[in-house]
Scaffold this motif. Structure first.
Motif, short mmCIF file in Angstrom:
data_model
loop_
_atom_site.label_atom_id
_atom_site.label_comp_id
_atom_site.label_asym_id
_atom_site.label_seq_id
_atom_site.Cartn_x
_atom_site.Cartn_y
_atom_site.Cartn_z
N SER A 63 0.83 -1.19 0.00
CA SER A 63 0.00 0.00 0.00
C SER A 63 0.87 1.24 0.00
N LEU A 64 0.64 2.13 -0.95
CA LEU A 64 1.40 3.37 -1.02
C LEU A 64 0.43 4.53 -0.93
N THR A 65 0.14 4.95 0.28
CA THR A 65 -0.74 6.07 0.53
C THR A 65 0.02 7.09 1.38
N PRO A 66 -0.30 8.37 1.23
CA PRO A 66 0.45 9.38 1.99
C PRO A 66 0.25 9.21 3.49
N PRO A 67 1.29 9.45 4.29
CA PRO A 67 1.11 9.48 5.74
C PRO A 67 0.11 10.58 6.09
N THR A 68 -0.62 10.41 7.16
CA THR A 68 -1.64 11.40 7.52
C THR A 68 -1.03 12.72 7.94
N ARG A 147 15.64 4.13 -9.52
CA ARG A 147 15.58 5.04 -10.67
C ARG A 147 14.18 5.66 -10.78
N ASP A 148 13.14 4.84 -10.66
CA ASP A 148 11.77 5.33 -10.83
C ASP A 148 11.40 6.33 -9.74
N SER A 149 11.80 6.06 -8.50
CA SER A 149 11.45 6.96 -7.40
C SER A 149 12.25 8.26 -7.48
N ALA A 150 13.51 8.17 -7.90
CA ALA A 150 14.31 9.39 -8.08
C ALA A 150 13.69 10.27 -9.16
N HIS A 166 8.92 13.47 -1.15
CA HIS A 166 10.14 13.03 -0.46
C HIS A 166 9.80 12.43 0.90
N GLU A 167 8.96 13.14 1.67
CA GLU A 167 8.57 12.67 3.00
C GLU A 167 7.79 11.37 2.91
N ALA A 168 6.86 11.31 1.97
CA ALA A 168 6.00 10.13 1.85
C ALA A 168 6.79 8.90 1.41
N LEU A 169 7.73 9.07 0.49
CA LEU A 169 8.50 7.92 0.00
C LEU A 169 9.37 7.31 1.08
N PHE A 170 9.89 8.13 1.98
CA PHE A 170 10.68 7.57 3.08
C PHE A 170 9.78 7.02 4.18
N ALA A 171 8.63 7.65 4.41
CA ALA A 171 7.71 7.15 5.42
C ALA A 171 7.15 5.78 5.03
N LYS A 172 6.99 5.55 3.73
CA LYS A 172 6.44 4.29 3.23
C LYS A 172 7.50 3.52 2.44
N GLN A 173 8.71 3.56 2.92
CA GLN A 173 9.85 2.97 2.20
C GLN A 173 9.70 1.45 2.04
N PRO A 174 9.82 0.94 0.82
CA PRO A 174 9.77 -0.52 0.62
C PRO A 174 11.08 -1.16 1.06
N LYS A 183 5.41 2.51 -11.26
CA LYS A 183 5.22 3.89 -11.71
C LYS A 183 3.76 4.33 -11.49
N GLN A 184 2.84 3.41 -11.69
CA GLN A 184 1.43 3.75 -11.49
C GLN A 184 1.16 4.09 -10.03
N GLU A 185 1.79 3.37 -9.11
CA GLU A 185 1.62 3.68 -7.69
C GLU A 185 2.26 5.01 -7.33
N LEU A 186 3.38 5.31 -7.95
CA LEU A 186 4.04 6.60 -7.71
C LEU A 186 3.18 7.75 -8.23
N VAL A 187 2.53 7.55 -9.37
CA VAL A 187 1.62 8.57 -9.90
C VAL A 187 0.45 8.78 -8.94
N LYS A 188 -0.12 7.69 -8.46
CA LYS A 188 -1.25 7.80 -7.53
C LYS A 188 -0.84 8.52 -6.25
N LEU A 189 0.38 8.22 -5.76
CA LEU A 189 0.85 8.90 -4.57
C LEU A 189 0.90 10.41 -4.80
N GLY A 190 1.45 10.82 -5.93
CA GLY A 190 1.50 12.24 -6.25
C GLY A 190 0.11 12.85 -6.31
N THR A 191 -0.82 12.13 -6.91
CA THR A 191 -2.21 12.61 -6.99
C THR A 191 -2.80 12.76 -5.61
N ASP A 192 -2.55 11.78 -4.75
CA ASP A 192 -3.06 11.83 -3.38
C ASP A 192 -2.46 13.00 -2.58
#
Length: 252
Positions: A63-68, A147-150, A166-174, A183-192
């Motif tokens: 699950s890749l959703t922004p931290p609250t 590469r994709d996250s950078a 930046h904050e969200a990717l480290f908070a939800k680090q795989p 890439k689709q999950e990264l796009v959704k994260l940005g949208t969120d």
């Protein structure tokens, strides 16, 4: 326990945690040994600074959703090629932070120093040049999450949302060695996180800034101080992260 004793104990814990982060940096060498060492050191660091062993909450489930509690930073942000600069030009100190969104030690560095760094940026005393690198590009399955996250971080910078992503990717680090996020999950994260329009989606899916991120990787390898992620430098001098007071000394 008296105040002096508490302060001494806290100081000792910070120094141990800082040494743990420094020791956990991935170096140019046997990655298998590095991975084992990183796992051990991170667990020790977490016990020292928090008293509780940290476990990833959402990355295990994919699950890749922004931290609250994710929020922006009250400071100027500009993208200069593959580097994102956060902070005022007249800040007392400027540091280069080399990181990888897959790197466990980078995640730990963020946990230990992230709040301090943000505080100093917002005070106007610190300016940070963030280099999001595809350093561990072969350490996900399938390859390429670094590469994709950078690339996604640079795309988010174009939309004024670098700090939040930046904050969200480290908070939800795989986990290193795992699948990372698509890439689709990264796009959704940005949208969120509030990125609207199609530019971000196109940028992420096309890998628009991959060459710039790789160029920063190549430049880092050509320096005298880069040994892996995380690396922090001031000019051409590497910061000793074993010193828990490194940031205070720079801005004090």
């Amino acid at each position: 326990m008296g105040g002096a004793e508490r302060n001494a104990r806290k100081k000792k814990q910070e120094q141990q945690a800082a040494r743990a982060v420094a020791a956990a940096r991935g170096a140019k060498g046997d990655r298998t040994k590095v991975v084992v060492g990183v796992v051990v050191v991170i667990v020790l660091a977490l016990v020292v600074i928090g008293g509780v062993i940290w476990t990833k909450s959402d990355s295990a489930s994919g699950s890749l959703t922004p931290p609250t509690d994710v929020a922006g930073v009250a400071a100027p942000i500009t993208r200069e090629g593959g580097v994102v600069v956060v902070g005022k030009d007249g800040a007392k100190a400027t540091i280069d932070v080399y990181e990888d969104f897959l790197c466990p030690a980078c995640g730990q560095f963020k946990k230990i120093y992230g709040d301090q760094i943000k505080h100093e940026i917002e005070k106007g005393t610190l300016r940070v040049r963030y280099h999001a690198l595809p350093f561990l590009v072969r350490m996900s399955e399938p390859e390429g999450y670094s590469r994709d996250s950078a690339n996604a971080a640079l795309c988010a910078a174009d939309q004024g949302k670098f700090w939040e992503l930046h904050e969200a990717l480290f908070a939800k680090q795989p986990e290193e060695g795992g699948p990372g996020y698509t890439k689709q999950e990264l796009v959704k994260l940005g949208t969120d996180l509030g990125i609207t329009g199609d530019e971000f989606k196109t940028c992420v899916e096309s890998g628009a800034h991959e060459k710039e991120a790789q160029a920063e990787m190549d430049k880092a390898r050509g320096t005298s101080y880069f040994e892996g992620t995380p690396t922090v430098a001031v000019g051409d001098q590497k910061v000793d992260l074993r010193d828990a007071d490194w940031l205070k000394k720079l801005v004090g």
